[in-house]
Design an enzyme around this catalytic site. Sequence first.
Site, short mmCIF file in Angstrom:
data_model
loop_
_atom_site.label_atom_id
_atom_site.label_comp_id
_atom_site.label_asym_id
_atom_site.label_seq_id
_atom_site.Cartn_x
_atom_site.Cartn_y
_atom_site.Cartn_z
N LEU A 35 -42.69 6.81 10.71
CA LEU A 35 -43.25 7.72 9.70
C LEU A 35 -43.32 9.16 10.19
O LEU A 35 -44.10 9.96 9.67
CB LEU A 35 -44.62 7.23 9.20
N ASN A 37 -41.03 11.37 9.84
CA ASN A 37 -40.47 12.23 8.80
C ASN A 37 -40.33 11.44 7.51
O ASN A 37 -39.31 11.49 6.83
CB ASN A 37 -39.10 12.79 9.25
N ASP A 60 -41.89 2.75 17.01
CA ASP A 60 -40.81 3.57 17.54
C ASP A 60 -39.63 2.67 17.89
O ASP A 60 -39.81 1.62 18.52
CB ASP A 60 -41.33 4.29 18.80
N LYS A 86 -32.42 14.70 12.61
CA LYS A 86 -31.18 15.13 11.97
C LYS A 86 -31.05 16.63 11.71
O LYS A 86 -30.22 17.03 10.90
CB LYS A 86 -31.03 14.37 10.65
N TYR A 150 -26.99 17.35 18.04
CA TYR A 150 -27.17 16.35 16.99
C TYR A 150 -25.90 15.52 16.83
O TYR A 150 -25.93 14.28 16.87
CB TYR A 150 -27.52 17.04 15.66
N ASN A 179 -22.43 14.84 2.57
CA ASN A 179 -23.69 15.53 2.26
C ASN A 179 -24.50 14.78 1.19
O ASN A 179 -24.30 15.01 0.00
CB ASN A 179 -23.40 16.95 1.77
N ARG A 295 -24.31 31.69 7.98
CA ARG A 295 -25.17 30.91 8.86
C ARG A 295 -24.31 30.46 10.05
O ARG A 295 -23.20 29.95 9.85
CB ARG A 295 -25.71 29.70 8.10
N1 UDP Z 1 -26.43 26.94 2.17
C1 UDP Z 1 -26.81 28.15 1.60
N2 UDP Z 1 -28.16 28.40 1.48
C2 UDP Z 1 -29.13 27.53 1.89
C3 UDP Z 1 -28.73 26.30 2.46
C4 UDP Z 1 -27.37 26.03 2.59
O1 UDP Z 1 -25.98 28.96 1.23
O2 UDP Z 1 -30.32 27.86 1.76
C5 UDP Z 1 -25.00 26.64 2.31
C6 UDP Z 1 -24.58 26.39 3.74
O3 UDP Z 1 -24.24 27.60 4.37
C7 UDP Z 1 -23.39 25.47 3.54
C8 UDP Z 1 -23.73 24.69 2.26
O4 UDP Z 1 -24.74 25.45 1.60
O5 UDP Z 1 -22.24 26.23 3.29
C9 UDP Z 1 -24.26 23.31 2.53
O6 UDP Z 1 -25.30 23.43 3.46
P1 UDP Z 1 -26.18 22.16 3.91
O7 UDP Z 1 -27.10 22.63 4.99
O8 UDP Z 1 -26.77 21.53 2.71
O9 UDP Z 1 -25.08 21.14 4.47
P2 UDP Z 1 -24.16 21.23 5.79
O10 UDP Z 1 -23.89 22.68 6.08
O11 UDP Z 1 -24.92 20.56 6.84
O12 UDP Z 1 -22.91 20.53 5.42
#
Ligand code: UDP
Length: 342
Positions: A35, A37, A60, A86, A150, A179, A295
């Site tokens: 629990l 998360n 655990d 994750k 990860y 996703n 990002r």
């Molecule tokens: N993304 C975004 N704004 C957010 C969160 C995610 O633009 O606040 C974009 C992120 O840059 C990526 C896509 O949405 O291109 C999916 O991101 P997520 O973190 O959901 O999945 P992952 O990148 O792990 O596949």
Amino acid sequence: MHSTILVTGGAGYIGSHTLVALLEDGHRVVVLDDLSNASPAALARVGEIAGKPVQLIRGDVRDGALLDQIFAMHPIDCVLHLAGVKAVGESVANPQKYFEINTQGSLALFSAMQRAGVARAVFSSTATVYGAPEFVPLTEAAALRPESPYATSKLAVEYMLAGFARAHSWRAINLRYFNPVGAHPSGRIGEDPLGEPANLFPYIAQVAGKRRQILSIFGNDYPTADGTCERDYIHVCDLAAGHVAAVNYLLNHAMPGECPAVNLGTGQAYSVLQVLAQWQATCGFDIAHQIAPRRAGDVPSYFANPAGAQSLFGWRARQDLARMCADHWAWQQQNPHGYNAD
Ligand code: UDP
């Protein structure tokens, strides 16, 4: 034949939806979850949806003595190992946590299975084991280039499970998720992120639900059709059905020693702007957003070739993007603060 499945991490987002699908398919379930998360409310609601109570063993996955006790008390036919951490960003800052919980946790579990003579396992892996892809769509034969602790903590477990399977004639599968998004159509279970959501769908959901002010779109200068990143979003109920198909395959058809990796995705990629447009259509109002810098670590386009799951165990995703948004939005509206109110 109905079987007893031990689901580690069963109270979490993917676990709770998978429990519903297992119970609806007639399996019995035992849940191990610490629990950390997840909420016990999720399990109560799984019980409501499926019409059967779900037993939680709180603990655990690294606790070998507890695992021995669980295997001694329950006639487990197959283990679904979903327990883990994750957050990619957190793993970069704190790799130790990821190797302890994900990798060491899995070693403890597989070792206890070996002691108990349990010989079937499905492991919750991730498509991030592919890293930045050279080609899309990604088949399971694509190069493996995990970029974060990860992803390496998960890939290590894939190799570990394959080793146990070969050595002890287990039947096993490594599922590589794309996703997962959306929620159960009842609106009773869904994703309940701790703190600020790191992923696109829960972030949009909280902006739409007025818990957050504005969505930042991380970069619009990628080499994609509209400049924003493309991903393979898959409805969490489709993902849950994929787990049931994998379990049934292991119970009925798999060969001893086998441990294939199998993608769970739709094969369809959507950009951030396409996702946002669908959310706005679903909600019927504009969702505040702004373009922000890229990002770190994001790859432009990433999606599955899902043919492996279809040919191995007859599974394919069925729900479209509109359904993913509608179900996620219904969950958000009915549970604006997640399970906290329970
Ligand atoms: N993304 C975004 N704004 C957010 C969160 C995610 O633009 O606040 C974009 C992120 O840059 C990526 C896509 O949405 O291109 C999916 O991101 P997520 O973190 O959901 O999945 P992952 O990148 O792990 O596949």
